[in-house]
Design an enzyme around this catalytic site. Structure first.
Site, PDB file in Angstrom:
ATOM      1  N   SER A 177       0.676  -1.157   0.055  1.00 18.01           N
ATOM      2  CA  SER A 177      -0.304  -0.093  -0.122  1.00 18.01           C
ATOM      3  C   SER A 177       0.834   1.248   0.429  1.00 18.01           C
ATOM      4  CB  SER A 177      -1.126   0.144   1.314  1.00 18.01           C
ATOM      5  OG  SER A 177      -1.775   0.920   1.081  1.00 18.01           O
ATOM      6  N   TYR A 212      -2.251  -1.422  10.964  1.00 20.77           N
ATOM      7  CA  TYR A 212      -2.192  -1.223   9.500  1.00 20.77           C
ATOM      8  C   TYR A 212      -0.970  -0.933   8.965  1.00 20.77           C
ATOM      9  CZ  TYR A 212      -3.514  -2.004   3.990  1.00 20.77           C
ATOM     10  OH  TYR A 212      -3.668  -2.007   3.130  1.00 20.77           O
ATOM     11  N   LYS A 249       2.560  -2.901   7.017  1.00 19.22           N
ATOM     12  CA  LYS A 249       2.828  -2.526   6.317  1.00 19.22           C
ATOM     13  C   LYS A 249       4.201  -2.303   5.379  1.00 19.22           C
ATOM     14  CE  LYS A 249      -0.885  -3.841   3.872  1.00 19.22           C
ATOM     15  NZ  LYS A 249      -0.809  -5.135   2.869  1.00 19.22           N
TER      16      LYS A 249
END
Length: 332
Positions: A134, A147, A151
């Protein structure tokens, strides 16, 4: 082809895209109902499907799934890590065990999948691993600390692995696909403590855009990474130039941009601990509820796929411009 998180969202769209090429696809996810529906889509598209219920946070389950894939479908050529889980909330409102669970699924799930793939690819000297990342692997935002951290960790893990494979002169390749905001069901089943319903930060893209980039990356794993969506490219470039300025900007806009005007509904499913698309739930499909606001095309993806052509065209245009300027100078 092995795709984790294949029961919904980007993973499901990617599995369907591989199936449309006639590939044999192993679909790994927790939700039985979503898995079966995804497998039917792969078969309808022209591929062979093997759905396997797996919690990627358990390395033993991942290893057993990999063993079964090779037993039933043959050698694994491509392994795509997509599965994740997250919590939408400020850091102060996320419990320690929730951070642990997010990390086990979203980061360690990639580690376990990668290691299962390597154990089978390295002896053969070939294969590709695609890590679906991402823009948040580079630029963290508020309300998604778990999150974003995962990542960032995946990016570091993958860069270390790439160097090791290059050192060994291995034929196995690993690449990353950095995604923008995508219209997936996660915003309907994510654990959220926000006052209003969560949403992806616009501009929003359909999961098929991500799937197209994943398939392309699987075929071209020699590239370090692929950026999907103009906003991803803009965000990553801006973070290189003015990261402190982005901090201030996100402090002002990052809370409101991740919420709709609708109040959060009580009793909504949360898939952090249990799948929302299991037998007791329903199949959520690849798309979320933002179809009317989502882009189905991305010129930037085409540019990424044809990078050499674009670079050559740019160089040719630059040379033509210099030649024109030189001629103008010679006539004055």
């Amino acid at each position: 082809m092995v795709v984790t998180g294949a029961s919904a969202g980007v993973g499901r769209a990617a599995a369907r895209a591989f199936g449309a090429r006639g590939d044999s696809v192993a679909l790994l996810a927790r939700g039985e109902r979503g898995l079966e529906a995804a497998a039917e889509e792969v078969r309808a598209a022209g591929g062979q499907a093997l759905p396997i219920s797996v919690d990627v946070a358990d390395h033993r389950q991942v290893e057993e799934a990999a063993r079964r894939v090779e037993e039933e479908l043959g050698p694994i050529d491509v392994w795509v890590n997509v599965a994740f889980s997250t919590v939408f909330a400020p850091v102060t409102e996320i419990e320690p065990e929730e951070y642990r669970r997010m990390t086990e699924v979203t980061y360690l799930g990639y580690v376990y999948g990668t290691k299962a793939a390597l154990d089978r690819m390295l002896p053969r000297g070939e294969g590709a691993i695609v890590q679906v990342g991402s823009a948040l692997a580079y630029r963290a935002i508020p309300l998604q600390s778990g999150y974003c951290a995962a990542k960032h960790a995946i990016k570091g893990f993958t860069e270390s692995l790439r160097c090791e494979l290059m050192h060994e002169k291995s034929g196995v390749r690993v690449t990353m696909v950095q995604l923008p905001a995508v219209n997936t069901p996660q915003f309907d089943w994510v654990l959220s403590r926000l006052p209003n319903r969560p949403q992806p930060v616009p501009p929003i893209y359909q999961p098929e855009i991500a799937a197209r980039a994943i398939v392309f990356a699987a075929d071209h794993p020699e590239r370090k990474e692929f950026w999907v969506g103009a906003m991803t490219a803009a965000t990553l470039l801006a973070d290189r130039v003015a990261p402190a300025l982005l901090d201030r900007y996100l402090a002002r806009t990052g809370f409101s941009s991740q919420q709709t005007s609708e109040h959060r509904r009580a009793g909504r499913p949360a898939n952090l601990w249990e799948p929302a698309d299991d037998e007791g739930g329903r199949d959520h499909g690849a798309h979320g509820r933002f179809d009317s606001r989502s882009h189905s095309r991305s010129p930037q993806v085409w540019v990424s796929e044809h990078r050499r052509l674009v670079t050559a065209a740019g160089a040719a245009a630059g040379l033509a411009g210099l030649t024109w300027l030189a001629r103008r100078a010679g006539t004055t």
